[in-house]
Design an enzyme around this catalytic site. Sequence first.
Site, PDB file in Angstrom:
ATOM      1  N   LYS A  12      21.106  22.831  17.331  1.00  0.00           N
ATOM      2  CA  LYS A  12      21.245  22.679  18.789  1.00  0.00           C
ATOM      3  C   LYS A  12      19.874  22.624  19.452  1.00  0.00           C
ATOM      4  O   LYS A  12      18.867  23.082  18.873  1.00  0.00           O
ATOM      5  CB  LYS A  12      22.058  23.828  19.401  1.00  0.00           C
ATOM      6  CG  LYS A  12      21.450  25.236  19.276  1.00  0.00           C
ATOM      7  CD  LYS A  12      20.489  25.631  20.406  1.00  0.00           C
ATOM      8  CE  LYS A  12      19.882  27.016  20.194  1.00  0.00           C
ATOM      9  NZ  LYS A  12      18.647  27.293  20.858  1.00  0.00           N
ATOM     10  N   ASP A 138      24.442  33.310  19.056  1.00  0.00           N
ATOM     11  CA  ASP A 138      24.621  31.849  19.133  1.00  0.00           C
ATOM     12  C   ASP A 138      25.710  31.329  18.189  1.00  0.00           C
ATOM     13  O   ASP A 138      26.030  30.144  18.215  1.00  0.00           O
ATOM     14  CB  ASP A 138      23.308  31.130  18.759  1.00  0.00           C
ATOM     15  CG  ASP A 138      22.295  31.159  19.896  1.00  0.00           C
ATOM     16  OD1 ASP A 138      22.692  31.467  21.041  1.00  0.00           O
ATOM     17  OD2 ASP A 138      21.115  30.869  19.627  1.00  0.00           O
TER      18      ASP A 138
HETATM   19  P1  ATP Z   1      17.529  30.652  17.232  1.00  0.00           P
HETATM   20  O1  ATP Z   1      17.453  29.265  17.798  1.00  0.00           O
HETATM   21  O2  ATP Z   1      18.927  31.218  17.174  1.00  0.00           O
HETATM   22  O3  ATP Z   1      16.493  31.590  17.795  1.00  0.00           O
HETATM   23  P2  ATP Z   1      15.862  30.132  15.070  1.00  0.00           P
HETATM   24  O4  ATP Z   1      15.790  28.658  14.957  1.00  0.00           O
HETATM   25  O5  ATP Z   1      14.791  30.793  15.841  1.00  0.00           O
HETATM   26  O6  ATP Z   1      17.235  30.515  15.689  1.00  0.00           O
HETATM   27  P3  ATP Z   1      16.563  30.484  12.297  1.00  0.00           P
HETATM   28  O7  ATP Z   1      16.201  29.143  11.743  1.00  0.00           O
HETATM   29  O8  ATP Z   1      17.996  30.795  12.431  1.00  0.00           O
HETATM   30  O9  ATP Z   1      15.840  30.808  13.675  1.00  0.00           O
HETATM   31  O10 ATP Z   1      15.831  31.549  11.349  1.00  0.00           O
HETATM   32  C1  ATP Z   1      15.375  32.795  11.794  1.00  0.00           C
HETATM   33  C2  ATP Z   1      15.166  33.701  10.586  1.00  0.00           C
HETATM   34  O11 ATP Z   1      16.438  33.970   9.985  1.00  0.00           O
HETATM   35  C3  ATP Z   1      14.292  33.108   9.514  1.00  0.00           C
HETATM   36  O12 ATP Z   1      13.090  33.822   9.482  1.00  0.00           O
HETATM   37  C4  ATP Z   1      15.062  33.245   8.201  1.00  0.00           C
HETATM   38  O13 ATP Z   1      14.378  33.960   7.229  1.00  0.00           O
HETATM   39  C5  ATP Z   1      16.342  33.991   8.562  1.00  0.00           C
HETATM   40  N1  ATP Z   1      17.536  33.322   8.010  1.00  0.00           N
HETATM   41  C6  ATP Z   1      18.598  33.930   7.464  1.00  0.00           C
HETATM   42  N2  ATP Z   1      19.529  33.058   7.074  1.00  0.00           N
HETATM   43  C7  ATP Z   1      19.073  31.836   7.389  1.00  0.00           C
HETATM   44  C8  ATP Z   1      19.589  30.516   7.258  1.00  0.00           C
HETATM   45  N3  ATP Z   1      20.778  30.286   6.685  1.00  0.00           N
HETATM   46  N4  ATP Z   1      18.866  29.490   7.737  1.00  0.00           N
HETATM   47  C9  ATP Z   1      17.660  29.730   8.326  1.00  0.00           C
HETATM   48  N5  ATP Z   1      17.120  30.948   8.473  1.00  0.00           N
HETATM   49  C10 ATP Z   1      17.806  32.003   8.021  1.00  0.00           C
END
Ligand code: ATP
Length: 296
Positions: A12, A138
Amino acid sequence: MISHLRLKAYGKINLGLDVLGRRENGYHDVKMIMQTVGLHDRIELYRKEEPGIAIQSNLFYLPDNEQNLAYKAAKLLMEEFDIHEGLSIHLRKFIPVAAGMAGGSTDAASVLFGVNKMFGLGLSREELMERGVKLGADVPYCILRGTALSEGIGEKLTPLPPMPQCQVLIAKPGISVSTKMVYECLDAMELRKEDHPDIDGMVEAIRQGDLRKVAGKFGNVLELVTAGKYPVIGQIEQVMMEEGAVNAMMSGSGPTVFGLFTSPAAAQRAYESLRFGEASGLAKQVYLTNFFNMKA
Ligand code: ATP
């Protein structure tokens, strides 16, 4: 009996993001416009005879245990429904990690959807969303998908009419940003009235189906923190604007930047500039995609 499922877990972007305040438990009240994009991770689920959940991914630095949100999602449903068979999860990541695109949340949402289907649990979309919020704010939105207003801590969702189609250019600089750090810095700042984006005005523009008006209302209060610390975010936005984006902004807590284009040729030029050309030093990952409005 379903023994194998292939799933696509879509990322998203936030077309608008405002933070209204901080709760005593540390969560923040937000008001965001969420939009699913075509960029997705691929997940395959395999039933296996020996009990337990196994997870593997193409990225060595992602947890391959209970810490992975996809694992947590499977565990939540399999424990609740007392499923004694095993499950193997194969995850191929394409959505930038820790980037403000809800990568982990969308993997969790897809696994909830897939486990429900594979084991015939009969849960409705709403029932999956109720369970999803236990994994992350989310996750319910990632089950819902499309264009939506998100309030509360992110779990109060109002579906909106789909956005008019356009090209969406996504560029993630090679830096990692901690969401926790961004919110802590924001809490310490004195925000002025004009720092808050006009989310109600954006909802109105979406209801009118007016892409330019929506883009004119772009605003992300977290950009004050992240782009203040990392000038590369503003630089990527500038490249996109110079190449003809209708507007460009940071998604979530960053550092991913996206630009909307109504001209495919301009979008392609901006993509090439950031991927291979003059601006190629600014972004580590660059993708050209579009809005995705189909339900799971
Ligand atoms: P948001 O937009 O909800 O803030 P984000 O893009 O900041 O999400 P994610 O890519 O979801 O963050 O990853 C955040 C942390 O979660 C990473 O440091 C990772 O180690 C951990 N993590 C756990 N499971 C997953 C997964 N399936 N995919 C990506 N990261 C994951």
